[in-house]
Design an enzyme around this catalytic site. Structure first.
Site, PDB file in Angstrom:
ATOM      1  N   GLU A 144       0.832  -1.206   0.000  1.00 33.41           N
ATOM      2  CA  GLU A 144       0.000   0.000   0.000  1.00 33.41           C
ATOM      3  C   GLU A 144       0.860   1.246   0.000  1.00 33.41           C
ATOM      4  O   GLU A 144       0.570   2.214  -0.712  1.00 33.41           O
ATOM      5  CB  GLU A 144      -0.932  -0.007   1.220  1.00 33.41           C
ATOM      6  CG  GLU A 144      -2.022   1.057   1.182  1.00 33.41           C
ATOM      7  CD  GLU A 144      -1.638   2.381   1.830  1.00 33.41           C
ATOM      8  OE1 GLU A 144      -2.461   3.303   1.827  1.00 33.41           O
ATOM      9  OE2 GLU A 144      -0.509   2.485   2.351  1.00 33.41           O
ATOM     10  N   ASP A 158      -7.832   1.955   7.628  1.00 37.17           N
ATOM     11  CA  ASP A 158      -6.428   2.369   7.520  1.00 37.17           C
ATOM     12  C   ASP A 158      -6.199   3.531   8.477  1.00 37.17           C
ATOM     13  O   ASP A 158      -6.759   4.614   8.284  1.00 37.17           O
ATOM     14  CB  ASP A 158      -6.148   2.796   6.075  1.00 37.17           C
ATOM     15  CG  ASP A 158      -4.681   3.103   5.809  1.00 37.17           C
ATOM     16  OD1 ASP A 158      -3.880   3.061   6.750  1.00 37.17           O
ATOM     17  OD2 ASP A 158      -4.346   3.384   4.640  1.00 37.17           O
ATOM     18  N   HIS A 168       4.374   8.225   9.121  1.00 38.88           N
ATOM     19  CA  HIS A 168       5.502   7.805   8.285  1.00 38.88           C
ATOM     20  C   HIS A 168       6.849   8.088   8.953  1.00 38.88           C
ATOM     21  O   HIS A 168       7.807   8.461   8.278  1.00 38.88           O
ATOM     22  CB  HIS A 168       5.437   8.464   6.910  1.00 38.88           C
ATOM     23  CG  HIS A 168       4.423   7.839   6.012  1.00 38.88           C
ATOM     24  ND1 HIS A 168       4.285   8.157   4.681  1.00 38.88           N
ATOM     25  CD2 HIS A 168       3.466   6.893   6.250  1.00 38.88           C
ATOM     26  CE1 HIS A 168       3.302   7.453   4.142  1.00 38.88           C
ATOM     27  NE2 HIS A 168       2.784   6.673   5.089  1.00 38.88           N
TER      28      HIS A 168
END
Length: 493
Positions: A328, A357, A457
């Site tokens: 993904e 998600d 991230h």
């Protein structure tokens, strides 16, 4: 969750026993009988939904988060696709589902790793200087000495650099195209520039201070060497080009390495295969961190509900299929591969797709995908049935007195390929790098002016930085949806 263009401590699972339900004898039904049958199905669905909600919890799912954290800790700090960390995560999920009685399979596919050895961008004239640049992932390399050429600026339209019309205001042949990020993919932008004759592409960001990070799904998508720069640098080059020629030197040297990764697919042994209830979460993290919120949270929540469902039945009215996607973070690769290998007949059998998600963001907002486009923001509505999925989720949250608001189907997660295939979709999300507003802080708690997930991230996306309250709420949403749709699809219309 991908950017737009998103074991140690493991516990043994007690084996779960699936309960088989004998198929009823079918008889011709009168309208009254059919109505009565619908009522029975609805009551059956509500009963299963209540059972799953009661038994599924953040506390139960937390053990899976601990397992994912332990796997990352033992494998270089991440669970990225194509790495031992992701392979171990897949094996963990597979084993538990197999023990629970599901039909479980791996779906292997190829991804590409990019190893950049050189990324350099210089202004040669009129004002020589070095610029901070990021080579496009899976970009073609330049010659070792780089390419030196004048820039040609693509028109900044409502779809900047996406259409041939954006390349008519200048001669692009033999030049480096300067393009603003946004709307269409990086691949589409550089392909359009290449078709106009450009020999390289520089894509500048549309916000913030960081360079854009172009990426392609596979090496074949890259037509010309492509790199990213910041909004400020892009605007400065644009302004300079209006005054006269601007010459750049771009050097990209990159190796492209194929790897194999896998989706994990599990489905109930029984249930009508002509009516498939599909749910998914991506299991891969980014290389920078363990990905406990993004997307250990969705993966753990889905696994928690799947295991609880197996305690009650492997023979629901409708077949239930769970998926843990890989790739993904590289561009929805796993879900895209899955959808594209389906035949038209197989696609028609998927009644809906639910995506989860990032459901435990530390500065969370409760966001529900806007299936009917009632917010009139960004993309349009989802395929027919998406509005009804949104309503089922929001009605449930309303009954539980949980505040919520819509979020756009912007293509950033694994619902994207399903929507493109015309499959109704929905789900929940608690926010990524977007900034929480004052109104949202009033509604949901947390801090205004701060990202929903400040560790998005990054290395800090770990067990210490999740919100268990929102995690629990969204697991309840999953449980409710699975319980209802496992037996009753009538609300889809």
């Amino acid at each position: 969750m991908r950017l737009l263009h998103r074991n140690r401590g493991r516990r043994a699972l007690t084996a779960l026993v699936a309960t088989a339900v004998a198929a009823p004898v079918l008889i011709a039904a009168t309208p009254a009988d059919a109505h009565s049958g619908n009522d029975r199905q609805h009551r059956k669905a509500e009963r299963l939904a209540r059972q799953l909600e009661r038994e599924s919890s953040a506390k139960g799912a937390y053990r899976h988060l601990k397992a994912f954290q332990g796997i990352a800790d033992a494998n270089g700090g991440n669970r990225a696709a194509g790495t031992p960390g992701h392979e171990a995560s897949s094996a963990y999920v597979y084993k538990l589902l197999k023990q629970a009685g599901y039909r479980v399979s791996y779906q292997d596919f190829t991804i590409w790793d990019a190893k950049t050895t050189t990324e350099k961008l210089s202004v040669l004239s009129p004002d020589p200087r070095e610029l901070k640049v990021t080579a496009g992932r899976l970009s073609p390399s330049t010659p070792a000495a780089g390419i030196q050429a004048q820039i040609a600026v693509a028109k900044v339209s409502d779809k900047p650099g996406c259409t041939p019309d954006d390349y008519t205001s200048d001669t692009f042949t033999g030049k480096i195209a300067l393009i603003k990020r946004g709307v269409c993919s990086y691949a589409e932008k550089q392909a359009a520039a290449a078709k106009a004759g450009a020999i390289g592409a520089i894509i500048y960001n549309h916000s913030g201070t960081a360079p854009a990070r172009p990426r392609f799904d596979k090496p074949a998508d890259g037509k010309i060497p492509t790199a990213g720069i910041s909004l400020a640098d892009g605007e400065a080059l644009t302004a300079a080009a209006k005054k006269g020629p601007v010459k750049l030197s771009l050097t990209i040297q990159q190796q492209h390495i194929p790897k194999t990764t896998r989706n994990v697919i599990a489905e109930t042994r029984g249930g009508d295969a002509n009516h498939v209830v599909s749910l998914g979460s991506h299991l891969d993290s980014v290389p920078e961190g363990p990905g406990i919120n993004d997307n250990g949270s969705g993966s753990a929540g889905l696994l928690e509900v799947a295991l609880k469902l197996a305690r009650h039945t492997q023979h629901p009215t409708n077949k239930v299929r769970f998926a843990w996607w890989s790739g993904e973070e590289l561009g929805l690769l796993g879900s895209d591969f899955y959808v594209k290998q389906l035949t038209p007949e197989q696609r028609k059998k998927i009644a809906l797709y639910l995506n989860f998600d990032m459901i435990a963001s530390p500065n969370a907002a409760e966001l529900v995908y806007d299936g009917d486009d009632s917010d009139h923001t960004g993309s349009g509505p989802g395929p027919k049935g998406s509005a009804e999925i949104e309503k089922l989720i929001t009605d449930y949250l309303d009954r539980k007195h949980k505040p919520h608001e819509g979020t756009d189907f912007d293509g950033r997660s694994d619902y994207g390929p399903f929507i493109e295939a015309g499959i109704p979709a929905g789900g929940t999300f608690t926010g990524a790098e977007g900034i929480k507003t004052a109104a949202q802080a009033e509604k949901f708690g947390g801090k205004a002016g701060v990202a929903y997930d400040p560790n998005y991230h990054a290395k800090g996306d770990n067990l210490k930085n999740i919100d268990l309250k929102y995690f629990d709420t969204n697991i309840d949403v999953i449980a409710h949806a699975v319980g209802i749709y496992a037996h009753d699809l009538s609300s889809l219309g």
